[in-house]
Design an enzyme around this catalytic site. Structure first.
Site, short mmCIF file in Angstrom:
data_model
loop_
_atom_site.label_atom_id
_atom_site.label_comp_id
_atom_site.label_asym_id
_atom_site.label_seq_id
_atom_site.Cartn_x
_atom_site.Cartn_y
_atom_site.Cartn_z
N ASP A 108 0.86 -1.19 0.00
CA ASP A 108 0.00 0.00 0.00
C ASP A 108 0.89 1.24 0.00
O ASP A 108 1.95 1.25 -0.64
CB ASP A 108 -0.92 -0.05 1.23
CG ASP A 108 -2.26 0.63 0.99
OD1 ASP A 108 -2.28 1.88 0.88
OD2 ASP A 108 -3.29 -0.07 0.92
N HIS A 141 -3.46 5.90 3.49
CA HIS A 141 -4.26 4.73 3.12
C HIS A 141 -3.71 3.44 3.74
O HIS A 141 -4.46 2.64 4.30
CB HIS A 141 -4.30 4.62 1.60
CG HIS A 141 -5.30 3.67 1.06
ND1 HIS A 141 -4.99 2.38 0.72
CD2 HIS A 141 -6.62 3.83 0.78
CE1 HIS A 141 -6.07 1.78 0.24
NE2 HIS A 141 -7.07 2.64 0.27
N ASN A 233 -14.26 -0.20 -6.32
CA ASN A 233 -15.36 0.70 -5.98
C ASN A 233 -16.09 1.15 -7.24
O ASN A 233 -16.49 2.29 -7.37
CB ASN A 233 -14.83 1.93 -5.23
CG ASN A 233 -14.14 1.55 -3.93
OD1 ASN A 233 -14.38 0.49 -3.38
ND2 ASN A 233 -13.28 2.42 -3.45
N SER A 301 -11.45 -0.98 -0.08
CA SER A 301 -10.12 -0.93 0.54
C SER A 301 -10.20 -1.25 2.03
O SER A 301 -9.24 -1.78 2.60
CB SER A 301 -9.51 0.46 0.40
OG SER A 301 -8.77 0.58 -0.77
#
Length: 328
Positions: A108, A141, A233, A301
């Site tokens: 990430d 994130h 998404n 996520s």
């Protein structure tokens, strides 16, 4: 020359045999700047002049040349720890299973390893953006994802699904939340080398990144690395259609969609399709943020790390087929 620099394209060059000094010299002779020579796949990631791409494609030692695709952290589209309770983490914790000793990789934007919830079980990693050993998160994130997997069971803030798992940070996203598949393939190879058992992949792209990337994921899975990815998404309001992102599309990857609440209703943004494997909480999730803080986030996520954490609990218990255990 400056003109050449402007024309460089990022590419993955896959050879018919494992690349070594000769193949590296070939790429260099055509003006290529080598970024990685992989172990996971017989490929070199490099920046090349446009004309070198054609030359390499025509070379008998080269199987294919593909562009290095862009990939993005799947951010939010829009009770504390309701998600952890929803996946049964509290029952496991009460039995003494908090994932101790299980190595979990977070591929990430890095991890804020100074966060009080994450510092104790941060185990190291690598920054593939800046090519150094400090994968400190400057986007947020990865820290949000890490909290859902492994925030400490310390009576403060929130608790992760596997609060005693060892967290490895593989930083592939920059401060804007974007990265390249070449970094992700390198991170997968590093995770395998580090003995990581499960990795969280809360990112995706709409475009298929190509055969080399697909092969890298398959090889990592065959090496024993459980790959858990957010589904994407890109969902439609009615939930119809195949809207899964990559790498969630791959058969080697466990694809996780998002639910809105404890009623298991699909979140409106959550991608759908025949390759979707399971769902987890992904709406209004309370988790760790940069600078020791907390935040509420939504998106697939946030769903994937619940499954990653659950996988760590299964791994701690010595379950052989964790994929089957999660999806049964």
């Amino acid at each position: 020359s400056q003109a050449d620099d402007r024309e460089l394209v990022a590419a993955m060059i896959t050879f018919r045999n494992t690349p070594g000094a000769d193949e590296q010299a070939l790429v260099g002779s055509l003006g290529g700047q080598i970024k990685y020579t992989y172990d996971l796949v017989p490929s070199i990631a490099a920046s090349l002049p446009e004309q070198a791409v054609d030359a390499l494609r025509a070379h008998p030692a080269v199987a294919r040349v593909e562009r290095d695709g862009q990939v993005f952290a799947l951010d939010s589209e829009t009770t504390n720890s309701w998600g952890a309770a929803q996946v049964g983490a509290s029952i496991a914790h009460a039995s003494g299973n908090k994932g101790a000793g299980v190595k979990v990789g977070i591929i990430d934007s890095g991890i804020d390893y100074t966060h009080p919830e994450l510092a104790a079980h941060y185990a190291g990693g690598w920054d593939f953006v800046n090519n150094d050993s400090d994968p400190r998160d400057d986007y947020g994130h990865g820290t949000q994802v890490a909290g859902i997997v492994g925030a400490a069971d310390d009576g403060v803030g929130m608790v992760g699904v596997a609060p005693e798992a060892d967290l490895y940070a593989y930083k592939v996203f920059n401060a804007a939340g974007s990265g390249s598949y070449s970094n992700i393939v390198a991170a997968l190879g590093r995770a395998v080398a580090d003995g990581v058992e499960v990795v969280n992949l809360s990112f995706g792209s709409w475009d298929d990144p190509g055969q080399t990337v697909r092969d890298a994921f398959a090889t990592a899975a065959a090496a024993g690395l459980l790959l858990v990815s957010s589904a994407g998404n890109f969902g439609t309001l009615d939930g119809n259609g195949d809207t899964l992102a990559y790498p969630a599309h791959y058969p080697s990857v466990l694809a996780v969609g998002a639910t809105l609440d404890s009623g298991h209703q699909r979140a409106f943004f959550s991608s759908t399709g025949p390759d979707l494997d399971l769902m987890a909480p992904g709406f209004d999730i309370y988790t760790t943020d940069l600078f020791g803080g907390y935040t509420h986030e939504s998106g697939t996520s946030m769903a994937a790390p619940y499954v990653t954490g659950a996988a760590a609990l299964f791994l701690h218990n010595g379950i052989d087929d964790v994929w089957a255990a999660l999806t049964s």
